[in-house]
Motif scaffolding. Structure first.
Motif, PDB file in Angstrom:
ATOM      1  N   ASP A  95       7.929  41.579  53.186  1.00 35.89           N
ATOM      2  CA  ASP A  95       8.420  42.203  54.359  1.00 35.89           C
ATOM      3  C   ASP A  95       9.887  42.832  53.987  1.00 35.89           C
ATOM      4  O   ASP A  95      10.309  43.654  54.847  1.00 35.89           O
ATOM      5  CB  ASP A  95       8.668  41.304  55.426  1.00 35.89           C
ATOM      6  CG  ASP A  95       7.194  40.776  56.177  1.00 35.89           C
ATOM      7  OD1 ASP A  95       6.246  41.420  55.903  1.00 35.89           O
ATOM      8  OD2 ASP A  95       7.417  39.691  56.960  1.00 35.89           O
ATOM      9  N   PHE A 143       6.604  37.508  62.198  1.00 36.83           N
ATOM     10  CA  PHE A 143       7.198  36.438  61.565  1.00 36.83           C
ATOM     11  C   PHE A 143       7.563  35.505  63.010  1.00 36.83           C
ATOM     12  O   PHE A 143       8.139  36.030  63.693  1.00 36.83           O
ATOM     13  CB  PHE A 143       8.432  36.668  60.852  1.00 36.83           C
ATOM     14  CG  PHE A 143       8.812  35.272  60.220  1.00 36.83           C
ATOM     15  CD1 PHE A 143       8.190  34.880  59.199  1.00 36.83           C
ATOM     16  CD2 PHE A 143      10.030  34.651  60.664  1.00 36.83           C
ATOM     17  CE1 PHE A 143       8.771  33.650  58.405  1.00 36.83           C
ATOM     18  CE2 PHE A 143      10.427  33.508  59.840  1.00 36.83           C
ATOM     19  CZ  PHE A 143       9.855  33.193  58.742  1.00 36.83           C
ATOM     20  N   SER A 189       9.085  33.259  52.558  1.00 36.98           N
ATOM     21  CA  SER A 189       7.808  33.108  53.140  1.00 36.98           C
ATOM     22  C   SER A 189       7.111  34.498  53.010  1.00 36.98           C
ATOM     23  O   SER A 189       5.866  34.556  52.608  1.00 36.98           O
ATOM     24  CB  SER A 189       7.785  32.861  54.571  1.00 36.98           C
ATOM     25  OG  SER A 189       8.578  31.348  54.812  1.00 36.98           O
ATOM     26  N   LYS A 190       7.879  35.308  53.397  1.00 32.95           N
ATOM     27  CA  LYS A 190       6.921  36.675  53.282  1.00 32.95           C
ATOM     28  C   LYS A 190       8.106  37.877  52.628  1.00 32.95           C
ATOM     29  O   LYS A 190       8.435  38.728  53.060  1.00 32.95           O
ATOM     30  CB  LYS A 190       6.850  37.287  54.766  1.00 32.95           C
ATOM     31  CG  LYS A 190       5.804  36.239  55.498  1.00 32.95           C
ATOM     32  CD  LYS A 190       5.489  36.831  56.869  1.00 32.95           C
ATOM     33  CE  LYS A 190       4.612  37.986  56.747  1.00 32.95           C
ATOM     34  NZ  LYS A 190       4.134  38.372  58.050  1.00 32.95           N
ATOM     35  N   HIS A 247      12.713  33.640  55.977  1.00 33.05           N
ATOM     36  CA  HIS A 247      11.605  34.759  56.136  1.00 33.05           C
ATOM     37  C   HIS A 247      11.473  35.173  54.697  1.00 33.05           C
ATOM     38  O   HIS A 247      10.500  35.694  54.272  1.00 33.05           O
ATOM     39  CB  HIS A 247      12.364  35.684  56.958  1.00 33.05           C
ATOM     40  CG  HIS A 247      11.502  36.776  57.478  1.00 33.05           C
ATOM     41  ND1 HIS A 247      11.450  37.582  58.726  1.00 33.05           N
ATOM     42  CD2 HIS A 247      10.006  37.378  57.016  1.00 33.05           C
ATOM     43  CE1 HIS A 247      10.646  38.315  58.672  1.00 33.05           C
ATOM     44  NE2 HIS A 247       9.713  38.459  57.528  1.00 33.05           N
TER      45      HIS A 247
END
Length: 267
Positions: free
Chosen positions: A172, A142, A168-169, A165
Motif C-alpha cells: 500500500d 485497511f 501488514s500491507k 499498516h
C-alpha cells in the motif's frame, strides 16, 4: 477568469447574512432548506443553491448536494484552500467512514514536512467509495484496531496504526523514504502496548515485518514484538528478488529502498 458578481436580492441577502454569521465551511442542500425556512423565504433549496453558485457564494465540491461557502472576507468566489474539502463533503453526506492514512496521516500529525502529491485515505474491506473520492484521493483498504485520532476535524490513523499498516500491507505504501525519515517520531508516539493492540488478530507475518522495520530505530520494541515462533520465511514486499535477508526475524526483504537495521535509535 471572469469573476461573477456577488450582488444579491433581498431574500438571498438574508440567506448569505445567516451564512456569514455562522461561517460554515460546507453547506448541504438540507441546511439551505432550513435557512430558507428560518428567514421565511419560499424559494426551493435547489434554486437557492443554483443562484448562490452563480453569484459565487457557494462553490461546488465532489459531493452532489454539498457546497463550499465562500464568505465575503474572501473577496470573491474563492475557497478555503483545504486539500481535504472533497473528503469533508463526502463525510457530510453520510458516506461510510473514511480515515486519513499513510503519508497524509503523517502530514496531519506533523511527522512529515512534504505534502503527498495525492492524499491517501483508508476504508474497511468491502466499503463502497464514491467515484469522486477515488478520482481525487488514493484509497487503500485497511481496518485499524485502535480508534483514529481527530486532527483538524478529520479522523486520522494514529502513529501505531500507521506502523502496523506499513508492516501488514507494505504494497500500500508509496514513498518509503518519507516513512524512513518519520520512523523515529512514529516510534516515540507509539507505545509497545498500542502496537500489540493494533497487531491483535493479524497474521504473525505482520508482527515479524514490524519487528524487522523497527529493529534499528527501536531495538527494545522489536525485541518485544518478535514472534515466539518466527514463520519459516516472511517476505517484505511482493518481489521475490531479495535485497537483504534478516536471520533474526526470518525476513526476506525485496522491497525497502533502505536497510531498517541501520536507522538510528529514537532518542
Amino acid at each position: 477568469m471572469t469573476v461573477p458578481s456577488r450582488a444579491l436580492s433581498k431574500g438571498m441577502a438574508r440567506i448569505v447574512a445567516e451564512l456569514e454569521l455562522r461561517q460554515p465551511t460546507l453547506v448541504t442542500i438540507e441546511e439551505l432548506a432550513e435557512l430558507a425556512h428560518e428567514v421565511e423565504l419560499r424559494t426551493p433549496a435547489k434554486v437557492l443553491a443554483a443562484r448562490l453558485r452563480a453569484t459565487g457564494w457557494l462553490l461546488p465540491t465532489a459531493q452532489r448536494g454539498v457546497y463550499e461557502f465562500a464568505p465575503g472576507s474572501h473577496a470573491g468566489p474563492y475557497g478555503h484552500g483545504d486539500p481535504f474539502i472533497d473528503l469533508r463533503a463526502s463525510l457530510r453526506a453520510g458516506h461510510q467512514p473514511i480515515t486519513v492514512a499513510l503519508q497524509s496521516a503523517l502530514w496531519l500529525h506533523g511527522l512529515a514536512e512534504r505534502v503527498p502529491d495525492r492524499h491517501e485515505v483508508a476504508v474497511p474491506a468491502g466499503a463502497t467509495i464514491s467515484d469522486a473520492i477515488r478520482d481525487r484521493m488514493r484509497v487503500v483498504r485497511f481496518s485499524p484496531r485502535l480508534p483514529p485520532a481527530e486532527v483538524e476535524r478529520l479522523t486520522v490513523h494514529q502513529p501505531p496504526t500507521i506502523l502496523v499498516h506499513l508492516a501488514s500491507k507494505p504494497g500500500d505504501v508509496r514513498g518509503w523514504h518519507t516513512f524512513a525519515e518519520a520512523l523515529p517520531d512514529l516510534v516515540s508516539n507509539s507505545s509497545p502496548d498500542d502496537l500489540n493492540r493494533e497487531l491483535h488478530q493479524r497474521p504473525s507475518t505482520a508482527r515479524a515485518r514490524l519487528a524487522y522495520l523497527l529493529s534499528g530505530v527501536a531495538p527494545q520494541t522489536a525485541d518485544r514484538l518478535q514472534p515466539t515462533r518466527p514463520p519459516t520465511v516472511t517476505w517484505f514486499g511482493a518481489s521475490r528478488t531479495t535485497r537483504r535477508f534478516d536471520k533474526r526475524f526470518n525476513i526476506a526483504d525485496g522491497l525497502l529502498p533502505f536497510d531498517p537495521r541501520t536507522i538510528s535509535e529514537a532518542a
